[in-house]
Design a protein around this motif. Sequence first.
Motif, mmCIF file in Angstrom:
data_model
loop_
_atom_site.group_PDB
_atom_site.id
_atom_site.type_symbol
_atom_site.label_atom_id
_atom_site.label_comp_id
_atom_site.label_asym_id
_atom_site.label_seq_id
_atom_site.Cartn_x
_atom_site.Cartn_y
_atom_site.Cartn_z
ATOM 1 N N ALA A 1 0.830 -1.206 0.000
ATOM 2 C CA ALA A 1 0.000 0.000 0.000
ATOM 3 C C ALA A 1 0.866 1.258 0.000
ATOM 4 C CB ALA A 1 -0.938 -0.018 1.201
ATOM 5 N N LEU A 2 1.969 1.223 0.772
ATOM 6 C CA LEU A 2 2.864 2.371 0.812
ATOM 7 C C LEU A 2 3.522 2.598 -0.545
ATOM 8 C CD1 LEU A 2 4.299 4.583 2.426
ATOM 9 C CD2 LEU A 2 6.032 2.889 3.068
ATOM 10 N N ALA A 3 3.951 1.507 -1.185
ATOM 11 C CA ALA A 3 4.557 1.638 -2.513
ATOM 12 C C ALA A 3 3.557 2.169 -3.524
ATOM 13 C CB ALA A 3 5.107 0.278 -2.963
ATOM 14 N N LEU A 4 2.313 1.687 -3.461
ATOM 15 C CA LEU A 4 1.287 2.104 -4.412
ATOM 16 C C LEU A 4 0.995 3.593 -4.291
ATOM 17 C CD1 LEU A 4 -0.925 1.334 -6.506
ATOM 18 C CD2 LEU A 4 -2.445 0.913 -4.557
ATOM 19 N N TRP A 5 0.671 4.051 -3.094
ATOM 20 C CA TRP A 5 0.242 5.439 -2.933
ATOM 21 C C TRP A 5 1.420 6.395 -2.826
ATOM 22 C CZ3 TRP A 5 -4.386 6.267 -4.448
ATOM 23 C CH2 TRP A 5 -5.339 5.246 -4.330
ATOM 24 N N GLY A 6 2.539 5.922 -2.259
ATOM 25 C CA GLY A 6 3.724 6.773 -2.241
ATOM 26 C C GLY A 6 4.249 7.040 -3.637
ATOM 27 N N GLY A 7 4.298 5.984 -4.468
ATOM 28 C CA GLY A 7 4.744 6.170 -5.840
ATOM 29 C C GLY A 7 3.795 7.017 -6.655
ATOM 30 N N SER A 8 2.481 6.858 -6.420
ATOM 31 C CA SER A 8 1.503 7.621 -7.198
ATOM 32 C C SER A 8 1.542 9.104 -6.861
ATOM 33 C CB SER A 8 0.093 7.065 -6.952
ATOM 34 O OG SER A 8 -0.280 7.248 -5.594
ATOM 35 N N LEU A 9 2.002 9.468 -5.670
ATOM 36 C CA LEU A 9 2.182 10.875 -5.319
ATOM 37 C C LEU A 9 3.549 11.388 -5.766
ATOM 38 C CD1 LEU A 9 0.629 10.971 -1.731
ATOM 39 C CD2 LEU A 9 -0.255 12.140 -3.754
ATOM 40 N N ALA A 10 4.564 10.528 -5.653
ATOM 41 C CA ALA A 10 5.919 10.958 -6.018
ATOM 42 C C ALA A 10 6.053 11.194 -7.516
ATOM 43 C CB ALA A 10 6.930 9.908 -5.557
ATOM 44 N N PHE A 11 5.351 10.393 -8.331
ATOM 45 C CA PHE A 11 5.499 10.503 -9.779
ATOM 46 C C PHE A 11 5.129 11.891 -10.298
ATOM 47 C CE2 PHE A 11 3.995 9.807 -14.164
ATOM 48 C CZ PHE A 11 5.140 9.256 -14.711
ATOM 49 N N PRO A 12 3.911 12.413 -10.045
ATOM 50 C CA PRO A 12 3.610 13.768 -10.539
ATOM 51 C C PRO A 12 4.421 14.841 -9.833
ATOM 52 C CG PRO A 12 1.815 12.941 -9.180
ATOM 53 C CD PRO A 12 2.741 11.801 -9.387
ATOM 54 N N ALA A 13 4.789 14.606 -8.561
ATOM 55 C CA ALA A 13 5.601 15.594 -7.855
ATOM 56 C C ALA A 13 6.971 15.746 -8.509
ATOM 57 C CB ALA A 13 5.756 15.196 -6.388
ATOM 58 N N LEU A 14 7.568 14.634 -8.926
ATOM 59 C CA LEU A 14 8.865 14.691 -9.604
ATOM 60 C C LEU A 14 8.746 15.335 -10.981
ATOM 61 C CD1 LEU A 14 10.177 11.164 -8.593
ATOM 62 C CD2 LEU A 14 11.223 13.352 -7.967
ATOM 63 N N GLN A 15 7.660 15.048 -11.678
ATOM 64 C CA GLN A 15 7.456 15.684 -12.983
ATOM 65 C C GLN A 15 7.331 17.201 -12.831
ATOM 66 O OE1 GLN A 15 3.972 13.480 -14.369
ATOM 67 N NE2 GLN A 15 5.251 12.469 -15.909
ATOM 68 N N ALA A 16 6.546 17.626 -11.836
ATOM 69 C CA ALA A 16 6.391 19.062 -11.594
ATOM 70 C C ALA A 16 7.716 19.685 -11.169
ATOM 71 C CB ALA A 16 5.324 19.290 -10.526
ATOM 72 N N SER A 17 8.510 18.945 -10.382
ATOM 73 C CA SER A 17 9.817 19.454 -9.963
ATOM 74 C C SER A 17 10.733 19.661 -11.165
ATOM 75 C CB SER A 17 10.464 18.479 -8.980
ATOM 76 O OG SER A 17 9.666 18.341 -7.816
ATOM 77 N N ALA A 18 10.678 18.751 -12.138
ATOM 78 C CA ALA A 18 11.499 18.905 -13.334
ATOM 79 C C ALA A 18 11.138 20.189 -14.081
ATOM 80 C CB ALA A 18 11.318 17.698 -14.248
ATOM 81 N N LEU A 19 9.849 20.500 -14.186
ATOM 82 C CA LEU A 19 9.446 21.743 -14.845
ATOM 83 C C LEU A 19 9.947 22.957 -14.068
ATOM 84 C CD1 LEU A 19 7.826 23.181 -17.078
ATOM 85 C CD2 LEU A 19 5.847 23.101 -15.547
ATOM 86 N N VAL A 20 9.845 22.912 -12.744
ATOM 87 C CA VAL A 20 10.323 24.025 -11.918
ATOM 88 C C VAL A 20 11.818 24.243 -12.133
ATOM 89 C CG1 VAL A 20 10.697 24.789 -9.544
ATOM 90 C CG2 VAL A 20 8.510 23.765 -10.191
ATOM 91 N N LEU A 21 12.585 23.160 -12.184
ATOM 92 C CA LEU A 21 14.033 23.273 -12.361
ATOM 93 C C LEU A 21 14.387 23.826 -13.745
ATOM 94 C CD1 LEU A 21 14.997 19.905 -10.664
ATOM 95 C CD2 LEU A 21 15.530 22.189 -9.807
#
Length: 327
Positions: free
Chosen positions: A220-240
């Motif tokens: 459950a942690l992998a499922l929901w942690g990954g599903s939040l981390a994925f768009p957060a990392l994409q947004a971070s790439a745009l910010v950078l």
Amino acid sequence: MTAVQLPDVRPGRLPRRVPARRVRQILCLLPLLLVTVVAVRHRSVLAEGFAHLRTAEWPWLLAAAGATCLTWVAASCTRQGAVVERLPRRRLLATQFAAGAANHMLPTGLGASAVNLRFMTVCGLPLARSSAALALYLLAESIGRVALLGALLLVFPGALRLGALVPETAFGPLLAGAGAVLMIAVLVLALVRRLRAGLVSFLRTALGEARTVHTRPARALALWGGSLAFPALQASALVLVGRALGLDVPAGHMAVAYLAATVAVALVPTPGGIGSVEAALVVALVAAGGPAAVATAVVLAFRVITVWLPLVPGALTLAALVRMKVI
């Protein structure tokens, strides 16, 4: 009764089946061919994007590339969290890298879904459970993206004028279209008994798989942690990338712009969102307060780093996985 003599059929005249080895060789070359076609069709975008990269600050671009690489790790965590069985880690990570390339060749995520579905079935999961795990992944990823957007909008309520991204006059037709699609789907399910039975069976399998996954905290942690981390990392790439090109927009506002744009174009059937994502991102960044020229440069450079640079290595990885019979 009259006997009728049938014509002789020579074995050499029968159509021969194409050897499986030849089919696999063709499948190995197909990703590279598709990448070439996509690159040629968007060569002007590629040229302009690389031109902007030459004027950017490289430390920020390297950080954006690192965030992009971490998105494949986040996707691997979410895929693993969607199934109870332990998947081979290295092959799972390589599959997510290859699925990213496949996703930019076919519309609406069909490429990545097909690659991951094949990978899970090769790993020994039945097709019904593999499909259920795929549906759970897509649901978790969508919920994670929308939840992250909602949280950022609460923190930065004035970050984006949504009317600039989706005009007010478009809400009526969008709602009418969604209602029509829903009514057609309900009517088809009511009339086609076999389809209705198949959907009920799939839902039972999917719900059972979801319950089993959530009885294991690590999954459950992998499922929901990954599903939040994925768009957060994409947004971070745009910010950078925005920092690299000097876009004068707060980081939180750029993240909101990215999430709002990707949510808005989620149903646009273009390969990997190519074309539709760029347009929506430019509009969203301008709505967040950025100059149009700089916003366009940021979006083009961002798409070069996150889409075009990994495309050829991803296609080569996909061909290698097909050749190795991993997928």
